[in-house]
Enzyme design. Sequence first.
Site, PDB file in Angstrom:
ATOM      1  N   ASP A   1       0.815  -1.212   0.000  1.00 35.48           N
ATOM      2  CA  ASP A   1       0.000   0.000   0.000  1.00 35.48           C
ATOM      3  C   ASP A   1       0.852   1.268   0.000  1.00 35.48           C
ATOM      4  O   ASP A   1       0.327   2.366  -0.002  1.00 35.48           O
ATOM      5  CB  ASP A   1      -0.951  -0.018   1.201  1.00 35.48           C
ATOM      6  CG  ASP A   1      -0.202  -0.184   2.513  1.00 35.48           C
ATOM      7  OD1 ASP A   1       0.937  -0.716   2.468  1.00 35.48           O
ATOM      8  OD2 ASP A   1      -0.730   0.222   3.555  1.00 35.48           O
TER       9      ASP A   1
ATOM     10  N   LYS B   1      55.943   6.006  29.160  1.00 38.01           N
ATOM     11  CA  LYS B   1      55.748   5.952  27.705  1.00 38.01           C
ATOM     12  C   LYS B   1      55.381   4.507  27.380  1.00 38.01           C
ATOM     13  O   LYS B   1      56.181   3.595  27.573  1.00 38.01           O
ATOM     14  CB  LYS B   1      57.030   6.363  26.992  1.00 38.01           C
ATOM     15  CG  LYS B   1      56.960   6.304  25.473  1.00 38.01           C
ATOM     16  CD  LYS B   1      58.251   6.853  24.876  1.00 38.01           C
ATOM     17  CE  LYS B   1      58.339   6.608  23.382  1.00 38.01           C
ATOM     18  NZ  LYS B   1      59.677   6.998  22.875  1.00 38.01           N
TER      19      LYS B   1
ATOM     20  N   ASP C   1      54.652   1.940  24.723  1.00 37.34           N
ATOM     21  CA  ASP C   1      54.924   1.746  23.300  1.00 37.34           C
ATOM     22  C   ASP C   1      54.237   0.480  22.783  1.00 37.34           C
ATOM     23  O   ASP C   1      53.788  -0.361  23.568  1.00 37.34           O
ATOM     24  CB  ASP C   1      56.449   1.653  23.113  1.00 37.34           C
ATOM     25  CG  ASP C   1      56.905   2.148  21.756  1.00 37.34           C
ATOM     26  OD1 ASP C   1      56.095   2.180  20.819  1.00 37.34           O
ATOM     27  OD2 ASP C   1      58.095   2.494  21.638  1.00 37.34           O
ATOM     28  N   MET C   2      54.175   0.305  21.466  1.00 39.15           N
ATOM     29  CA  MET C   2      53.556  -0.871  20.846  1.00 39.15           C
ATOM     30  C   MET C   2      54.112  -0.939  19.425  1.00 39.15           C
ATOM     31  O   MET C   2      53.645  -0.244  18.547  1.00 39.15           O
ATOM     32  CB  MET C   2      52.033  -0.672  20.838  1.00 39.15           C
ATOM     33  CG  MET C   2      51.220  -1.917  20.674  1.00 39.15           C
ATOM     34  SD  MET C   2      50.963  -2.401  18.966  1.00 39.15           S
ATOM     35  CE  MET C   2      50.171  -0.978  18.260  1.00 39.15           C
ATOM     36  N   ASN C   3      55.166  -1.758  19.253  1.00 41.55           N
ATOM     37  CA  ASN C   3      55.985  -1.611  18.055  1.00 41.55           C
ATOM     38  C   ASN C   3      55.761  -2.610  16.928  1.00 41.55           C
ATOM     39  O   ASN C   3      56.588  -2.696  16.025  1.00 41.55           O
ATOM     40  CB  ASN C   3      57.463  -1.644  18.443  1.00 41.55           C
ATOM     41  CG  ASN C   3      57.914  -0.285  18.956  1.00 41.55           C
ATOM     42  OD1 ASN C   3      57.530   0.736  18.401  1.00 41.55           O
ATOM     43  ND2 ASN C   3      58.696  -0.268  20.011  1.00 41.55           N
TER      44      ASN C   3
ATOM     45  N   ASP D   1      57.944   8.708  14.842  1.00 38.26           N
ATOM     46  CA  ASP D   1      59.370   8.460  15.047  1.00 38.26           C
ATOM     47  C   ASP D   1      60.216   9.381  14.189  1.00 38.26           C
ATOM     48  O   ASP D   1      61.432   9.441  14.360  1.00 38.26           O
ATOM     49  CB  ASP D   1      59.715   7.006  14.704  1.00 38.26           C
ATOM     50  CG  ASP D   1      59.505   6.077  15.891  1.00 38.26           C
ATOM     51  OD1 ASP D   1      59.314   6.585  17.012  1.00 38.26           O
ATOM     52  OD2 ASP D   1      59.534   4.849  15.696  1.00 38.26           O
TER      53      ASP D   1
HETATM   54  C1  GLA Z   1      59.617   2.944  19.078  1.00 44.35           C
HETATM   55  C2  GLA Z   1      59.291   4.324  19.583  1.00 44.35           C
HETATM   56  C3  GLA Z   1      60.563   5.091  19.810  1.00 44.35           C
HETATM   57  C4  GLA Z   1      61.427   4.336  20.803  1.00 44.35           C
HETATM   58  C5  GLA Z   1      61.679   2.933  20.306  1.00 44.35           C
HETATM   59  C6  GLA Z   1      62.390   2.100  21.343  1.00 44.35           C
HETATM   60  O1  GLA Z   1      60.158   2.986  17.800  1.00 44.35           O
HETATM   61  O2  GLA Z   1      58.448   4.990  18.706  1.00 44.35           O
HETATM   62  O3  GLA Z   1      60.285   6.385  20.282  1.00 44.35           O
HETATM   63  O4  GLA Z   1      60.790   4.316  22.054  1.00 44.35           O
HETATM   64  O5  GLA Z   1      60.483   2.271  19.973  1.00 44.35           O
HETATM   65  O6  GLA Z   1      62.623   0.824  20.908  1.00 44.35           O
END
Ligand code: GLA
Length: 739
Positions: free
Chosen positions: A62, A474, A476-478, A546
């Site tokens: 409808d 700090k 980090d996670m790389n 970086d």
């Molecule tokens: C990464 C971070 C850097 C530093 C290195 C250390 O690349 O971005 O600033 O801390 O790890 O291994």
Amino acid sequence: MPISVQQHQFHLQTDHTSYLFHVMENGELGQLYYGQRIHDQANYPDLTAREEHGAIPAWRLDRPDFQPETLKQEFAGLGKGDYRDPAFQVTSPDGSRISEFRYQDYQITDGKQRLNGLPSAFATGDDVQTLTVTLRDVVAELTLALQYTVFPHQDVIVRSARFTNAGEQTLLLDRAMSSQLDLPDANYELLQFSGSWARERHLVRSPLHSGSQSIGSLRGASSHQQNPAMILARPTTDENHGAAFGFNLIYSGNFLDQVEVDAFDTARILIGINPEEFGWQLTPGETFQTPEAVLSYTTTGLNQLSQQMGDFYQHHLVNPHFAQTPRPVLINNWEGTYFNFDEAKLTAIASDAKDLGIEMFVLDDGWFGHRDDDTTSLGDWDVYAQKLPNGIAHLADKIHGMALKFGLWFEPEMISIDSDLYRAHPEWTVKTPHREMTPGRNQFVIDMANPEVIDYLYDKISRLIADAHLDYIKWDMNRNITEAYSPTLPADQQLEFAHRYMLGVYQLYGRLTTAYPDVLFESCASGGGRFDLGMMAYAPQAWTSDDTDAVERLKIQFGTSYGYPQTMMGAHVSAVPNDQTGRITPIETRAAVAYFGDLGYELDVTQCSAAEKAAIKEQVAFYKAHRELFQQGKFYRLDSPFTGDGNVGSWQVVSADGKHAIAARYQVLNHPNPAYNRLYLRGLQPDQRYQIAGNDHVYYGDELMNAGVFIPHLQDSTEGIEESFDFSARLLVIDAVEK
Ligand code: GLA
């Protein structure tokens, strides 16, 4: 009030915008309007007007014009005639995948509650209101609550969705986006922030076209390559004029931002967790809450859009304990020493840094396990006794004894094969049974979906915070995730891994920031690989990239500023030749770029010449004198390094009262006989008189903004500038005067 409800029509109003949706004839939600504020009315017949199109399914015999494919929907499913990508998808035990969410009721509350387990916006009282609209699929016995919080003064609306299984059978959520927006036309350009490691968040602007354009991540982190921040702007919109929508997601994992332009030139915007690599089992009684999407709109240009969204983050997302607090000028030893340091070296750097006015010393990677390079020890968060025989607490005491704050680097989410942790708990590594593990930077990811891992890390990190009285961490996670899988999850829940990983990260962040509210966190992921709002909720600042080269930073910080306030951007002066590009830029230019963020130094100051030390001392004093302006001032992009040959960029910060401003203009290469140049300032008071430091002339604000300031060509040999005029920066310090 910001939310008005009339006859099943919801009107969310901010100071300058309106967002309207309603309950359609079939009980589902239809979108009506999002844009500049319009008057509130009982109904908008024109916005619901439709016409019939041929060869398209219609819902009601409808109502032949009720064709799902042509409707603007609020949160659409798939399978009933709307063939655009849906906001959600649910599979029932019998394998069926149709859902019909019909309107049930709504609730309006003052303020906004935080979400449980996810980073989220917050507000208490004031003018902020939250609307929850509840819908229900009676067949699947599934409830959907769409939540909208209106932040009137920042012109921001935050949206999310919550699914609850109210039945007795387990359902599978295949897709659960946070926000859908159907715009009536597609005459927009998409601004995205794309790049790679060391080249993050470069602006890419392109027109919408038929089909889907999307940005996203499947890396287990928001990524260097694409950022969840996205803008849709009219083709004529520039920094200071024109309409634009801003979108972002309060999330740090896999995401999808998608714009789909259909046959009728309408545009559907979907934002949320990437449906790829996602699935969630909803057992009876269980709830799934999506992350929150942030929506904003302006008619006055991209600077305004960034400012209002940035202001919203500062007041409603960042930990209030740090939001307005001056961020310390730090020295970080990474580029200064890399892994090669001992206590004497570190304290020598700290002591020289203190003499130069620096306020915090940060010990980066290499202080734990037996780590001399990136092949070992991640997970072993105990001091490397051969390198630092007196321990971290002793070093921290020495640093604190110099009246410096002390910060420490961690990479909690990672594990090295050569580590005691791996030897004790190989099952804590993210890996898929019977498959080889793919290394990244010689390391592997730890299973943050495993609650035991979170407890282990909490214990290790909190012990160091307490022993060494850390002021800063700090985090980090790389590397990104590969072979995603957790042995803690049954086979049919493995698609939950990526999200559960993020929930684990957030849980650890939440526990640490709650237990240690005075510790300032800086997030990092090989620089800016997880520069997003999810992180911002816990870590008020982030390592932007970086790449510390001043020329590269110009584009990185300029691009980042579209989606994030400068207080989030860690920006350091490093040594030359620069470690990422080999470029030699003057120390004045390096500082002039790093001032427009949270200033730090990342070099071995003990190796600096007397002239360099004098320059640093002067820079730190200058920055501290203007710290509030640099960190909290309104940020204006003036000249884009993403236009033309990218040789020039400029930006400016202005105090809240418009009486103080600092502008900077950067020139990459110096050319002979260049164009005549003026710099047009922004955000000043037109009738106020100002002086520019080093210049006796008194200007009215309207002159500085409309007629601009002459920028002479660099050609004479000028003291203080090194041999070359390449890579130059001019700073203009502008203050109101009462004469
Ligand atoms: C990464 C971070 C850097 C530093 C290195 C250390 O690349 O971005 O600033 O801390 O790890 O291994």
